[in-house]
Design a protein around this motif. Structure first.
Motif, PDB file in Angstrom:
ATOM      1  N   SER A   1       0.851  -1.189   0.000  1.00 24.72           N
ATOM      2  CA  SER A   1       0.000   0.000   0.000  1.00 24.72           C
ATOM      3  C   SER A   1       0.889   1.241   0.000  1.00 24.72           C
ATOM      4  N   THR A   2       0.270   2.399  -0.138  1.00 26.96           N
ATOM      5  CA  THR A   2       1.028   3.651  -0.137  1.00 26.96           C
ATOM      6  C   THR A   2       1.434   4.045   1.283  1.00 26.96           C
ATOM      7  N   LEU A   3       0.536   3.800   2.219  1.00 30.92           N
ATOM      8  CA  LEU A   3       0.733   4.239   3.599  1.00 30.92           C
ATOM      9  C   LEU A   3       0.517   3.076   4.555  1.00 30.92           C
ATOM     10  N   TYR A   4       1.403   2.972   5.560  1.00 27.38           N
ATOM     11  CA  TYR A   4       1.282   1.960   6.607  1.00 27.38           C
ATOM     12  C   TYR A   4       1.160   2.659   7.959  1.00 27.38           C
ATOM     13  N   ILE A   5       0.214   2.191   8.772  1.00 28.90           N
ATOM     14  CA  ILE A   5       0.073   2.704  10.134  1.00 28.90           C
ATOM     15  C   ILE A   5       0.098   1.509  11.065  1.00 28.90           C
ATOM     16  N   SER A   6       1.114   1.428  11.922  1.00 23.95           N
ATOM     17  CA  SER A   6       1.225   0.287  12.832  1.00 23.95           C
ATOM     18  C   SER A   6       0.891   0.703  14.258  1.00 23.95           C
ATOM     19  N   CYS A   7       0.004  -0.077  14.869  1.00 19.59           N
ATOM     20  CA  CYS A   7      -0.416   0.133  16.256  1.00 19.59           C
ATOM     21  C   CYS A   7      -0.308  -1.207  16.963  1.00 19.59           C
ATOM     22  N   VAL A   8       0.918  -1.682  17.130  1.00 15.61           N
ATOM     23  CA  VAL A   8       1.161  -3.023  17.659  1.00 15.61           C
ATOM     24  C   VAL A   8       1.705  -2.945  19.078  1.00 15.61           C
ATOM     25  N   ASP A   9       1.524  -4.056  19.809  1.00 16.34           N
ATOM     26  CA  ASP A   9       1.857  -4.062  21.234  1.00 16.34           C
ATOM     27  C   ASP A   9       3.303  -4.392  21.531  1.00 16.34           C
ATOM     28  N   ASN A  10       3.980  -5.093  20.628  1.00 16.80           N
ATOM     29  CA  ASN A  10       5.316  -5.567  20.984  1.00 16.80           C
ATOM     30  C   ASN A  10       6.383  -5.128  19.993  1.00 16.80           C
ATOM     31  N   VAL A  11       7.599  -5.137  20.461  1.00 19.67           N
ATOM     32  CA  VAL A  11       8.742  -4.661  19.691  1.00 19.67           C
ATOM     33  C   VAL A  11       9.061  -5.604  18.529  1.00 19.67           C
ATOM     34  N   LYS A  12       8.907  -6.897  18.757  1.00 19.43           N
ATOM     35  CA  LYS A  12       9.203  -7.879  17.709  1.00 19.43           C
ATOM     36  C   LYS A  12       8.380  -7.607  16.454  1.00 19.43           C
ATOM     37  N   SER A  13       7.108  -7.268  16.631  1.00 23.35           N
ATOM     38  CA  SER A  13       6.237  -6.987  15.483  1.00 23.35           C
ATOM     39  C   SER A  13       6.737  -5.787  14.697  1.00 23.35           C
ATOM     40  N   ARG A  14       7.252  -4.769  15.384  1.00 26.80           N
ATOM     41  CA  ARG A  14       7.781  -3.586  14.695  1.00 26.80           C
ATOM     42  C   ARG A  14       8.961  -3.946  13.806  1.00 26.80           C
ATOM     43  N   PHE A  15       9.857  -4.772  14.308  1.00 26.99           N
ATOM     44  CA  PHE A  15      11.008  -5.161  13.509  1.00 26.99           C
ATOM     45  C   PHE A  15      10.595  -6.039  12.334  1.00 26.99           C
ATOM     46  N   GLU A  16       9.567  -6.866  12.520  1.00 29.31           N
ATOM     47  CA  GLU A  16       9.055  -7.681  11.418  1.00 29.31           C
ATOM     48  C   GLU A  16       8.432  -6.800  10.330  1.00 29.31           C
ATOM     49  N   ILE A  17       7.682  -5.784  10.744  1.00 32.26           N
ATOM     50  CA  ILE A  17       7.088  -4.846   9.789  1.00 32.26           C
ATOM     51  C   ILE A  17       8.192  -4.119   9.025  1.00 32.26           C
ATOM     52  N   ALA A  18       9.223  -3.670   9.752  1.00 30.51           N
ATOM     53  CA  ALA A  18      10.335  -2.956   9.118  1.00 30.51           C
ATOM     54  C   ALA A  18      11.019  -3.825   8.062  1.00 30.51           C
ATOM     55  N   GLU A  19      11.213  -5.114   8.358  1.00 31.72           N
ATOM     56  CA  GLU A  19      11.831  -6.018   7.397  1.00 31.72           C
ATOM     57  C   GLU A  19      10.984  -6.151   6.129  1.00 31.72           C
ATOM     58  N   ILE A  20       9.677  -6.285   6.317  1.00 28.96           N
ATOM     59  CA  ILE A  20       8.772  -6.414   5.167  1.00 28.96           C
ATOM     60  C   ILE A  20       8.791  -5.141   4.320  1.00 28.96           C
ATOM     61  N   LEU A  21       8.747  -3.975   4.974  1.00 27.86           N
ATOM     62  CA  LEU A  21       8.738  -2.709   4.238  1.00 27.86           C
ATOM     63  C   LEU A  21      10.054  -2.485   3.502  1.00 27.86           C
ATOM     64  N   ASN A  22      11.157  -2.888   4.107  1.00 34.53           N
ATOM     65  CA  ASN A  22      12.453  -2.762   3.436  1.00 34.53           C
ATOM     66  C   ASN A  22      12.511  -3.635   2.183  1.00 34.53           C
ATOM     67  N   GLU A  23      11.856  -4.789   2.249  1.00 31.86           N
ATOM     68  CA  GLU A  23      11.808  -5.650   1.072  1.00 31.86           C
ATOM     69  C   GLU A  23      10.857  -5.093   0.018  1.00 31.86           C
ATOM     70  N   LEU A  24       9.706  -4.592   0.465  1.00 31.14           N
ATOM     71  CA  LEU A  24       8.708  -4.073  -0.464  1.00 31.14           C
ATOM     72  C   LEU A  24       9.193  -2.847  -1.237  1.00 31.14           C
ATOM     73  N   LYS A  25      10.044  -2.049  -0.621  1.00 30.93           N
ATOM     74  CA  LYS A  25      10.461  -0.805  -1.283  1.00 30.93           C
ATOM     75  C   LYS A  25      11.323  -1.053  -2.518  1.00 30.93           C
ATOM     76  N   HIS A  26      11.814  -2.269  -2.675  1.00 31.76           N
ATOM     77  CA  HIS A  26      12.662  -2.580  -3.825  1.00 31.76           C
ATOM     78  C   HIS A  26      11.859  -2.972  -5.058  1.00 31.76           C
ATOM     79  N   TYR A  27      10.540  -3.159  -4.868  1.00 35.90           N
ATOM     80  CA  TYR A  27       9.715  -3.440  -6.037  1.00 35.90           C
ATOM     81  C   TYR A  27       8.302  -2.957  -5.786  1.00 35.90           C
TER      82      TYR A  27
END
Length: 269
Positions: A122-148
């Motif tokens: 999507s164009t915009l992501y808004i994360s409202c998650v409870d734990n730190v692990k989820s944030r790092f998982e989201i960051a990994e996915i977004l870093n991969e998505l930005k390449h295509y």
């Protein structure tokens, strides 16, 4: 002594200001903050359309169901206990506003073989998650998505992350890669706003709590997060997002909030 230093600003990507189709949003988490962000996005969508904008197309991600302890602090009613949170909220939003927003009754994560699927883009992501692990998982996915990007419409641009403790919280706006900035004589333009996991990664890890046990009652839940910290964070965060749409630039990319002493500290670009 004259200060000739230009103020730093970030100019909003044009795909948010002049879209030909509704701006796609992945809202991750439908709990205390996420459920209230969805309400704010409903208001924002209606207001944008009234101003001649194409509006928003939201997809809400959450794999949890509504519990008794959620009623009062989150946007749920007694009759929704046992329903998937994402479905309950999206159905209500669509009935209220006539939208065709979507619910994903799952976590925002890769599938069993590590693949990323089309709805995750999507164009915009808004994360409202409870734990730190989820944030790092989201960051990994977004870093991969930005390449295509599978389509220009869903070219990913921004990540807005919200997190909180009992009385405190923070929100940070990040760009997913560089956003092309116009030439400016008045401002020093900033093309890249770093991820929360990059800038505050060590702080996030230090603050991570091991106790993820669900609350059995509202009283127990309020010991972990006070009643209005989520709604305050949601309103202030969506105000930052609204300013991106309306003003086309921002001097601020987030804030730290202490609701106990009513202190808010902005984070400048």
């Amino acid at each position: 002594m004259i200060n000739n230093e230009k103020p730093k600003v970030h100019f909003t990507d044009e795909s948010l200001i002049y879209p030909t189709n509704p701006v796609t949003v992945n809202l991750i988490g439908a709990g205390g903050t996420g459920s209230k962000v969805l309400t704010a996005l409903m208001e924002m969508n209606h207001s944008l359309i009234e101003l001649g904008h194409a509006g928003l197309q939201v997809r809400l991600w959450d794999d949890d169901t509504v519990a008794e302890a959620n009623i009062g602090r989150q946007r749920f009613a007694e009759c929704e206990v046992g329903l998937p949170k994402a479905v309950a909220l999206i159905n209500r939003a669509n009935r209220w506003s006539g939208t065709n927003w979507n619910a994903e009754v799952s976590r925002f994560e890769r599938d069993a073989v590590g693949r990323i699927h089309e709805p995750m883009q999507s164009t915009l992501y808004i994360s409202c998650v409870d734990n730190v692990k989820s944030r790092f998982e989201i960051a990994e996915i977004l870093n991969e998505l930005k390449h295509y990007s599978r389509s220009y419409r869903n070219n990913i641009k921004y990540w807005l992350d919200a997190g909180n403790g009992k009385n405190t919280g923070q929100l940070l706006l990040s760009t997913i890669g560089n956003i092309k900035q116009p030439d400016s004589e008045k401002y020093e333009t900033v093309a890249n706003l770093p991820f929360v996991t990059e800038e505050f990664g060590d702080l996030l890890r230090q603050s991570e709590q091991e106790d993820d046990t669900p609350s059995c009652s509202l009283a127990e839940a309020l010991e972990k997060q006070d009643l209005y910290i989520n709604s305050t964070l949601a309103q202030m965060g969506c105000s930052l997002l609204w300013n991106l749409f309306r003003n086309g630039l921002t001097e601020y990319r987030g804030f730290f909030l202490n609701l106990k002493n009513f202190h808010s500290q902005p984070i400048r670009v």
